[in-house]
Design a protein around this motif. Structure first.
Motif, PDB file in Angstrom:
ATOM      1  N   PHE A  43       0.822  -1.216   0.000  1.00 45.06           N
ATOM      2  CA  PHE A  43       0.000   0.000   0.000  1.00 45.06           C
ATOM      3  C   PHE A  43       0.852   1.260   0.000  1.00 45.06           C
ATOM      4  O   PHE A  43       0.483   2.269  -0.606  1.00 45.06           O
ATOM      5  CB  PHE A  43      -0.983  -0.003   1.171  1.00 45.06           C
ATOM      6  CG  PHE A  43      -2.213  -0.815   0.875  1.00 45.06           C
ATOM      7  CD1 PHE A  43      -3.190  -0.333   0.027  1.00 45.06           C
ATOM      8  CD2 PHE A  43      -2.374  -2.073   1.426  1.00 45.06           C
ATOM      9  CE1 PHE A  43      -4.313  -1.084  -0.273  1.00 45.06           C
ATOM     10  CE2 PHE A  43      -3.497  -2.833   1.136  1.00 45.06           C
ATOM     11  CZ  PHE A  43      -4.469  -2.337   0.286  1.00 45.06           C
ATOM     12  N   THR A  44       2.016   1.210   0.642  1.00 43.75           N
ATOM     13  CA  THR A  44       2.935   2.353   0.593  1.00 43.75           C
ATOM     14  C   THR A  44       3.440   2.555  -0.828  1.00 43.75           C
ATOM     15  O   THR A  44       3.479   3.680  -1.334  1.00 43.75           O
ATOM     16  CB  THR A  44       4.110   2.154   1.562  1.00 43.75           C
ATOM     17  OG1 THR A  44       3.592   1.980   2.888  1.00 43.75           O
ATOM     18  CG2 THR A  44       5.056   3.335   1.536  1.00 43.75           C
ATOM     19  N   ALA A  45       3.824   1.471  -1.482  1.00 40.64           N
ATOM     20  CA  ALA A  45       4.275   1.562  -2.874  1.00 40.64           C
ATOM     21  C   ALA A  45       3.169   2.099  -3.772  1.00 40.64           C
ATOM     22  O   ALA A  45       3.419   2.911  -4.670  1.00 40.64           O
ATOM     23  CB  ALA A  45       4.743   0.192  -3.365  1.00 40.64           C
ATOM     24  N   LEU A  46       1.942   1.680  -3.520  1.00 41.90           N
ATOM     25  CA  LEU A  46       0.811   2.174  -4.305  1.00 41.90           C
ATOM     26  C   LEU A  46       0.617   3.671  -4.091  1.00 41.90           C
ATOM     27  O   LEU A  46       0.408   4.417  -5.047  1.00 41.90           O
ATOM     28  CB  LEU A  46      -0.460   1.410  -3.940  1.00 41.90           C
ATOM     29  CG  LEU A  46      -1.723   1.804  -4.694  1.00 41.90           C
ATOM     30  CD1 LEU A  46      -1.546   1.599  -6.193  1.00 41.90           C
ATOM     31  CD2 LEU A  46      -2.903   1.001  -4.174  1.00 41.90           C
ATOM     32  N   ALA A  47       0.723   4.126  -2.849  1.00 41.78           N
ATOM     33  CA  ALA A  47       0.565   5.558  -2.556  1.00 41.78           C
ATOM     34  C   ALA A  47       1.668   6.377  -3.218  1.00 41.78           C
ATOM     35  O   ALA A  47       1.406   7.430  -3.810  1.00 41.78           O
ATOM     36  CB  ALA A  47       0.563   5.786  -1.045  1.00 41.78           C
ATOM     37  N   VAL A  48       2.898   5.889  -3.150  1.00 40.22           N
ATOM     38  CA  VAL A  48       4.017   6.598  -3.789  1.00 40.22           C
ATOM     39  C   VAL A  48       3.819   6.619  -5.300  1.00 40.22           C
ATOM     40  O   VAL A  48       4.027   7.640  -5.955  1.00 40.22           O
ATOM     41  CB  VAL A  48       5.370   5.945  -3.408  1.00 40.22           C
ATOM     42  CG1 VAL A  48       6.506   6.500  -4.248  1.00 40.22           C
ATOM     43  CG2 VAL A  48       5.652   6.146  -1.927  1.00 40.22           C
ATOM     44  N   THR A  49       3.395   5.503  -5.863  1.00 40.55           N
ATOM     45  CA  THR A  49       3.160   5.413  -7.298  1.00 40.55           C
ATOM     46  C   THR A  49       2.097   6.399  -7.747  1.00 40.55           C
ATOM     47  O   THR A  49       2.262   7.103  -8.744  1.00 40.55           O
ATOM     48  CB  THR A  49       2.739   3.977  -7.668  1.00 40.55           C
ATOM     49  OG1 THR A  49       3.805   3.099  -7.339  1.00 40.55           O
ATOM     50  CG2 THR A  49       2.415   3.853  -9.133  1.00 40.55           C
ATOM     51  N   ARG A  50       0.999   6.467  -7.006  1.00 37.85           N
ATOM     52  CA  ARG A  50      -0.067   7.400  -7.355  1.00 37.85           C
ATOM     53  C   ARG A  50       0.430   8.843  -7.279  1.00 37.85           C
ATOM     54  O   ARG A  50       0.067   9.676  -8.103  1.00 37.85           O
ATOM     55  CB  ARG A  50      -1.266   7.222  -6.414  1.00 37.85           C
ATOM     56  CG  ARG A  50      -1.934   5.884  -6.551  1.00 37.85           C
ATOM     57  CD  ARG A  50      -2.516   5.695  -7.902  1.00 37.85           C
ATOM     58  NE  ARG A  50      -3.934   5.424  -7.764  1.00 37.85           N
ATOM     59  CZ  ARG A  50      -4.784   5.554  -8.742  1.00 37.85           C
ATOM     60  NH1 ARG A  50      -4.379   5.960  -9.912  1.00 37.85           N
ATOM     61  NH2 ARG A  50      -6.028   5.282  -8.564  1.00 37.85           N
ATOM     62  N   GLU A  51       1.265   9.147  -6.300  1.00 31.74           N
ATOM     63  CA  GLU A  51       1.807  10.501  -6.161  1.00 31.74           C
ATOM     64  C   GLU A  51       2.739  10.835  -7.327  1.00 31.74           C
ATOM     65  O   GLU A  51       2.687  11.925  -7.885  1.00 31.74           O
ATOM     66  CB  GLU A  51       2.548  10.643  -4.827  1.00 31.74           C
ATOM     67  CG  GLU A  51       2.930  12.047  -4.493  1.00 31.74           C
ATOM     68  CD  GLU A  51       1.731  12.956  -4.236  1.00 31.74           C
ATOM     69  OE1 GLU A  51       1.877  14.173  -4.453  1.00 31.74           O
ATOM     70  OE2 GLU A  51       0.662  12.469  -3.837  1.00 31.74           O
ATOM     71  N   VAL A  52       3.582   9.886  -7.721  1.00 31.84           N
ATOM     72  CA  VAL A  52       4.478  10.095  -8.862  1.00 31.84           C
ATOM     73  C   VAL A  52       3.659  10.357 -10.119  1.00 31.84           C
ATOM     74  O   VAL A  52       3.958  11.272 -10.898  1.00 31.84           O
ATOM     75  CB  VAL A  52       5.421   8.884  -9.050  1.00 31.84           C
ATOM     76  CG1 VAL A  52       6.137   8.936 -10.389  1.00 31.84           C
ATOM     77  CG2 VAL A  52       6.433   8.824  -7.913  1.00 31.84           C
ATOM     78  N   GLN A  53       2.612   9.569 -10.345  1.00 33.07           N
ATOM     79  CA  GLN A  53       1.766   9.772 -11.516  1.00 33.07           C
ATOM     80  C   GLN A  53       1.065  11.126 -11.470  1.00 33.07           C
ATOM     81  O   GLN A  53       0.948  11.807 -12.491  1.00 33.07           O
ATOM     82  CB  GLN A  53       0.718   8.660 -11.625  1.00 33.07           C
ATOM     83  CG  GLN A  53       1.302   7.340 -12.030  1.00 33.07           C
ATOM     84  CD  GLN A  53       0.249   6.273 -12.228  1.00 33.07           C
ATOM     85  OE1 GLN A  53       0.436   5.435 -13.077  1.00 33.07           O
ATOM     86  NE2 GLN A  53      -0.836   6.259 -11.486  1.00 33.07           N
ATOM     87  N   ALA A  54       0.611  11.533 -10.299  1.00 37.53           N
ATOM     88  CA  ALA A  54      -0.083  12.818 -10.175  1.00 37.53           C
ATOM     89  C   ALA A  54       0.867  13.984 -10.445  1.00 37.53           C
ATOM     90  O   ALA A  54       0.491  14.965 -11.094  1.00 37.53           O
ATOM     91  CB  ALA A  54      -0.697  12.958  -8.783  1.00 37.53           C
ATOM     92  N   LEU A  55       2.093  13.882  -9.970  1.00 31.92           N
ATOM     93  CA  LEU A  55       3.052  14.968 -10.151  1.00 31.92           C
ATOM     94  C   LEU A  55       3.573  15.051 -11.582  1.00 31.92           C
ATOM     95  O   LEU A  55       3.708  16.130 -12.144  1.00 31.92           O
ATOM     96  CB  LEU A  55       4.224  14.818  -9.181  1.00 31.92           C
ATOM     97  CG  LEU A  55       3.925  15.062  -7.709  1.00 31.92           C
ATOM     98  CD1 LEU A  55       5.116  14.661  -6.845  1.00 31.92           C
ATOM     99  CD2 LEU A  55       3.560  16.518  -7.466  1.00 31.92           C
ATOM    100  N   THR A  56       3.886  13.912 -12.176  1.00 33.33           N
ATOM    101  CA  THR A  56       4.517  13.906 -13.500  1.00 33.33           C
ATOM    102  C   THR A  56       3.509  13.881 -14.640  1.00 33.33           C
ATOM    103  O   THR A  56       3.875  14.165 -15.784  1.00 33.33           O
ATOM    104  CB  THR A  56       5.445  12.696 -13.666  1.00 33.33           C
ATOM    105  OG1 THR A  56       4.669  11.493 -13.585  1.00 33.33           O
ATOM    106  CG2 THR A  56       6.548  12.695 -12.621  1.00 33.33           C
TER     107      THR A  56
END
Length: 106
Positions: A43-56
């Motif tokens: 779930f941490t990896a999923l949260a980080v992934t979603r944040e990376v997608q939102a930023l980039t």
């Protein structure tokens, strides 16, 4: 209820992402602590992934494909140590800058 149903695709996308991009495979843990640790990491990896997608504004697969080849090298000869950073083209540098300077969502 209808508004929540329309947002269901976010959950479905996250589930698919956890299986493919994050390689969250079936658990073979037997203790409660190991299972909870595994789920926390996924779930941490999923949260980080979603944040990376939102930023980039890029798919995580695209970000990984572009940034994975960037490697530095450190050589130690006798008492001297030298680190050689990767050469980063402007497109990849833009991704790194976005992630480094991006505002995290709360």
């Amino acid at each position: 209820m209808i508004a929540n149903y329309h947002d269901l695709w976010h959950m479905e996308q996250s589930f698919r992402m956890s299986k493919t991009d994050l390689a969250a495979r079936p658990m073979f843990h037997h203790t409660k602590d190991a299972i909870e640790a595994h789920l926390t990491i996924v779930f941490t990896a999923l949260a980080v992934t979603r944040e990376v997608q939102a930023l980039t504004k890029l798919a995580i697969r695209n970000v990984l494909r572009q940034l994975r080849p960037l490697r530095s090298a450190t050589l130690a000869i006798n008492d001297a140590t030298q680190t050689f950073p990767p050469q980063i083209d402007p497109d990849r540098q833009a991704i790194i800058d976005t992630l480094t300077k991006g505002e995290l969502r709360h």
